[in-house]
Motif scaffolding. Structure first.
Motif, PDB file in Angstrom:
ATOM      1  N   ARG B  57     171.480 -17.796  51.158  1.00  0.00           N
ATOM      2  CA  ARG B  57     171.766 -18.817  52.005  1.00  0.00           C
ATOM      3  C   ARG B  57     171.261 -18.045  53.064  1.00  0.00           C
ATOM      4  O   ARG B  57     171.579 -18.199  54.073  1.00  0.00           O
ATOM      5  CB  ARG B  57     172.840 -19.725  52.306  1.00  0.00           C
ATOM      6  CG  ARG B  57     173.149 -20.127  50.789  1.00  0.00           C
ATOM      7  CD  ARG B  57     174.987 -20.505  51.069  1.00  0.00           C
ATOM      8  NE  ARG B  57     175.150 -22.001  49.494  1.00  0.00           N
ATOM      9  CZ  ARG B  57     175.155 -23.057  49.942  1.00  0.00           C
ATOM     10  NH1 ARG B  57     176.040 -23.379  51.213  1.00  0.00           N
ATOM     11  NH2 ARG B  57     175.996 -23.590  49.161  1.00  0.00           N
ATOM     12  N   SER B  64     168.477 -20.918  55.318  1.00  0.00           N
ATOM     13  CA  SER B  64     168.362 -20.629  53.864  1.00  0.00           C
ATOM     14  C   SER B  64     167.700 -22.386  53.209  1.00  0.00           C
ATOM     15  O   SER B  64     167.194 -22.111  52.227  1.00  0.00           O
ATOM     16  CB  SER B  64     169.811 -21.686  54.173  1.00  0.00           C
ATOM     17  OG  SER B  64     170.684 -21.984  52.669  1.00  0.00           O
ATOM     18  N   ARG B  65     167.511 -22.766  54.084  1.00  0.00           N
ATOM     19  CA  ARG B  65     166.611 -24.277  53.976  1.00  0.00           C
ATOM     20  C   ARG B  65     164.809 -23.668  53.529  1.00  0.00           C
ATOM     21  O   ARG B  65     164.117 -23.716  52.643  1.00  0.00           O
ATOM     22  CB  ARG B  65     166.698 -25.685  54.378  1.00  0.00           C
ATOM     23  CG  ARG B  65     165.345 -27.085  54.703  1.00  0.00           C
ATOM     24  CD  ARG B  65     166.501 -27.738  54.270  1.00  0.00           C
ATOM     25  NE  ARG B  65     165.174 -28.601  52.931  1.00  0.00           N
ATOM     26  CZ  ARG B  65     165.922 -28.565  52.058  1.00  0.00           C
ATOM     27  NH1 ARG B  65     166.654 -28.203  51.242  1.00  0.00           N
ATOM     28  NH2 ARG B  65     164.694 -30.054  51.381  1.00  0.00           N
ATOM     29  N   THR B  68     164.882 -22.222  50.191  1.00  0.00           N
ATOM     30  CA  THR B  68     165.050 -22.901  48.860  1.00  0.00           C
ATOM     31  C   THR B  68     163.522 -22.772  49.020  1.00  0.00           C
ATOM     32  O   THR B  68     163.139 -22.875  47.782  1.00  0.00           O
ATOM     33  CB  THR B  68     166.407 -22.861  49.585  1.00  0.00           C
ATOM     34  OG1 THR B  68     167.210 -22.512  49.549  1.00  0.00           O
ATOM     35  CG2 THR B  68     166.211 -24.423  47.918  1.00  0.00           C
ATOM     36  N   GLU B  69     163.200 -23.639  49.450  1.00  0.00           N
ATOM     37  CA  GLU B  69     161.436 -24.178  49.375  1.00  0.00           C
ATOM     38  C   GLU B  69     160.808 -23.170  48.851  1.00  0.00           C
ATOM     39  O   GLU B  69     159.858 -23.734  49.010  1.00  0.00           O
ATOM     40  CB  GLU B  69     161.069 -24.815  51.304  1.00  0.00           C
ATOM     41  CG  GLU B  69     162.770 -26.275  51.301  1.00  0.00           C
ATOM     42  CD  GLU B  69     161.827 -26.992  52.154  1.00  0.00           C
ATOM     43  OE1 GLU B  69     160.842 -26.966  53.291  1.00  0.00           O
ATOM     44  OE2 GLU B  69     163.159 -28.178  52.301  1.00  0.00           O
ATOM     45  N   ASP B  72     160.649 -22.252  45.628  1.00  0.00           N
ATOM     46  CA  ASP B  72     160.143 -23.794  45.236  1.00  0.00           C
ATOM     47  C   ASP B  72     158.984 -23.966  45.106  1.00  0.00           C
ATOM     48  O   ASP B  72     158.346 -24.241  44.172  1.00  0.00           O
ATOM     49  CB  ASP B  72     161.013 -24.290  45.862  1.00  0.00           C
ATOM     50  CG  ASP B  72     161.974 -25.600  44.867  1.00  0.00           C
ATOM     51  OD1 ASP B  72     162.619 -24.375  43.598  1.00  0.00           O
ATOM     52  OD2 ASP B  72     163.239 -26.396  44.743  1.00  0.00           O
ATOM     53  N   ARG B  73     158.339 -23.795  46.155  1.00  0.00           N
ATOM     54  CA  ARG B  73     156.597 -23.920  46.111  1.00  0.00           C
ATOM     55  C   ARG B  73     155.270 -22.759  46.083  1.00  0.00           C
ATOM     56  O   ARG B  73     154.328 -23.162  45.530  1.00  0.00           O
ATOM     57  CB  ARG B  73     156.687 -23.510  47.308  1.00  0.00           C
ATOM     58  CG  ARG B  73     156.046 -24.457  48.603  1.00  0.00           C
ATOM     59  CD  ARG B  73     155.342 -24.999  49.900  1.00  0.00           C
ATOM     60  NE  ARG B  73     155.333 -23.501  50.617  1.00  0.00           N
ATOM     61  CZ  ARG B  73     156.196 -23.486  51.411  1.00  0.00           C
ATOM     62  NH1 ARG B  73     157.964 -24.457  51.753  1.00  0.00           N
ATOM     63  NH2 ARG B  73     156.902 -22.451  52.249  1.00  0.00           N
TER      64      ARG B  73
END
Lengths: 411, 411
Positions: B57, B64-65, B68-69, B72-73
């Motif tokens: 996180r 955190s956001r 994660t992004e 994922d990218r």
């Protein structure tokens, strides 16, 4: 077709699809026979499941024990199961052993012994597997979701119904075998370290004389309803939500898939972010595209504590509605990357590819190449996705709750 | 070492193990950090699980956001989890993206933000996951089996204990992070389409300044007992049986593995044949070798109806005893073929290989090549297996029952 793919339909109606995968030592085979839960005899739900177990109990020159030992001696990792449309027999091993095993699989689907003792054991195992679902509420949610969301008979539980299984007889199984195990509409897929001509010759030799029949058309009826509550005594509530989408053959298919990927792809998908990461409502949440021939839907699941169940359902539905307001370019970019990465990974698994090309042929009558899928994903623009989402607002919903208390449904 | 394998320990104690897999586009990474269930602080069972969620996180320059992004990218398929000895972070993708991601993983294990909001959410998810086990009796059997069979603290449930999780604080997590996330005894494994020098340079660059500490030695105590009954109201009874075997580093290891393979390999293994096929006692039955560092055991499971539970337990134990009478040449041959086939299949999965070489290094301090494993299996003679089985009669047993009624134990 190309150096990587091969497709051929034999005169008896059996179709062979192949994918050559350079760098692999193994091969995988998927054989789909048109005996699925949807075309079980009307009063014998679960018949294909019992039959799928029974045909393995001796076939051709080998009795049950000999057949099992023979396939194990080839080093085959294998599985079988019954889906909506088909019974599936799958195996993977060093490539030469899979070709060698084809002969035994031809016996299994054409010349099974269907013995009395095997029948009683197979029916009993089916009853036990069905009873075991009571201890697997998550599986139960999906069984009930399909039952209540999909048009009948597609939503029937292929595992069977207790009453139906109990009255099933060996004679009925034998008649059922004669009706549903046939070459027409069967599909055999091979992927891995294979030679097309060798595979085609082998299939011709062992499956060439399999009989071909025209299957009975199914009478399709609407699903029984859009809400189902199944009471259990537990600290947990399991929620299933489904709504209709376009079928795989629809021009909007890839657009619809990208929208679902924004909803629930990777770890930055909306459901995971909003329900799990931000609000801590549930440990497990997700949604995915689910496909029948000519019919598509999105099916979602969340498992949570009883206290948070209502908030979880409300929040889940709110995210589905919010989707129709559109997704951002960044979300779409991540969705594309995620889906393309998973395609590359599946391109390194012979079992995944054998399953995928068999499915492609069943749904589309042809194989999609990995390049075709990647190009189709690349071509989708964010305007397309948002136009689609505006015109295809999620809903109406089919909702299934497995837990101690009913929940208030979205209006 | 060879063209396929590479191993290097950096001055800070971090070890890199690599396997080059020709023909693959992807690579997979497994990073093991020495924060496992066994070394959770004594009164904070589950601390590593909360920490393993919390470090994701936000770390380094990304909140955190963003983290994660970012991952994922890159198109990473990823997972993480806590085992007995380690917290494991794993990912797979197109090879270049995995190398690119190493930088973010270095942030995760060295510079996590450990934010307050993230802590509350992470602890809450751990509590929810723990509560969810009540709806998964099969998982519960294995949790209890490890708890009652393995020496303490190795058998502690890494998911945690409710009371311990509830009193955990962010301050404790931060202190725990400082103690257990360190380079010494961490292992990073990469497998797939990789270049050794490039990987080594990348690891040196991003993990080179990670601090190294000596871990605290664990105080090992005997397991709490050899029988556990957990009452549930269900139509099903779930049975777990464990007994001691040799550790992976023992000269008899491959011999012991072949014996377990005869018991429960493929579909012609004894348990499947006797309990499922011949007697129809249970739908699901099996046993497998299970390994800690310096400790091996065999763990078995059967799920059945309450009516057949006693017969299933009796029959299971009878098969274990019968094993000491020896196996046949045919059984051993099938076992060898099955195990070697599964090794070839795993040789086509970058994720499987990254996990396997990390495990090998942890257990043995070196990587076993696929050829070495195959040769070791080939070398085992039936006389060896039978001599081993005569001298190592299965038992004493640890037995766990999850179901409505207690069962009579074998004498």
């Amino acid at each position: 077709m190309s150096e990587r793919y091969f497709q051929h339909t034999f005169p008896n109606g059996l179709t062979l699809v192949c994918e050559k995968m350079p760098g692999m030592q193994s091969a995988a085979m998927t054989l789909l026979v048109p005996a699925g839960g949807a075309n079980d005899p009307p009063d014998y739900c679960g018949a294909a499941t019992v039959l799928g177990e029974l045909v393995l109990r001796g076939a051709g020159p080998r009795d049950s024990r000999q057949l099992t030992e023979y396939l194990d001696r080839l080093g085959l990792q294998r599985s079988s199961g019954v889906g909506v449309h088909h019974t599936r027999f799958a195996c993977a091993a060093v490539a030469a052993r899979v070709i060698e095993a084809m002969d035994a699989y031809a016996d299994i689907v054409q010349r099974p012994h269907l013995p009395e003792a095997g029948f009683l054991a197979a029916r009993d195992l089916a009853l036990q597997a069905l009873a075991g679902i009571d201890d697997e509420p998550r599986s139960k949610v999906f069984i009930k979701l399909r039952e209540w969301h999909w048009p009948s008979p597609f939503g029937r539980n292929a595992m069977g119904q207790k009453d139906d299984l109990q009255k099933l007889t060996l004679e009925l199984c034998r008649a059922d075998f004669a009706t549903r195990y046939h070459a027409r509409d069967s599909i055999i897929a091979l992927a891995g370290n294979i030679d097309f001509q060798q595979v085609k010759d082998a299939v011709q030799r062992v499956f060439g004389s399999w009989n071909g029949r025209a299957p009975q058309p199914l009478k399709v009826l609407p699903p029984p309803g859009n809400y189902h509550f199944e009471q259990t005594s537990s600290e947990q509530t399991h929620i299933g939500i489904a709504y209709r989408s376009v079928p795989e053959t629809h021009p909007d298919y890839y657009t619809a898939r990208m929208a679902v990927e924004c909803l629930s792809g990777g770890m930055s998908g909306r459901l995971f972010t909003e329900l799990r990461e931000k609000r801590g409502l549930c440990y497990s949440v997700g949604a995915s595209y689910s496909s029948l021939k000519g019919y598509g839907s999105v099916m979602g699941y969340a498992g949570t504590t009883n206290e948070r169940a209502q908030a979880t359902l409300d929040c889940f539905v709110a995210e589905l509605y919010r989707l129709s307001e559109g997704v951002s370019q960044q979300e779409l970019d991540r969705a594309k990357i995620g889906l393309k990465a998973s395609i590359i990974m599946s391109g390194e698994s012979t079992s995944a590819r054998a399953g995928a090309i068999a499915h492609d042929y069943f749904i589309r009558g042809r194989i999609r190449t990995l390049d075709e899928i990647s190009a189709a994903i690349d071509s989708i623009r964010v305007e397309q996705v948002n136009e689609y989402l505006k015109n295809n607002r999620p809903g109406p919903f089919t909702i299934v709750i497995v837990g101690p208390r009913e929940l208030k449904l979205p209006t």
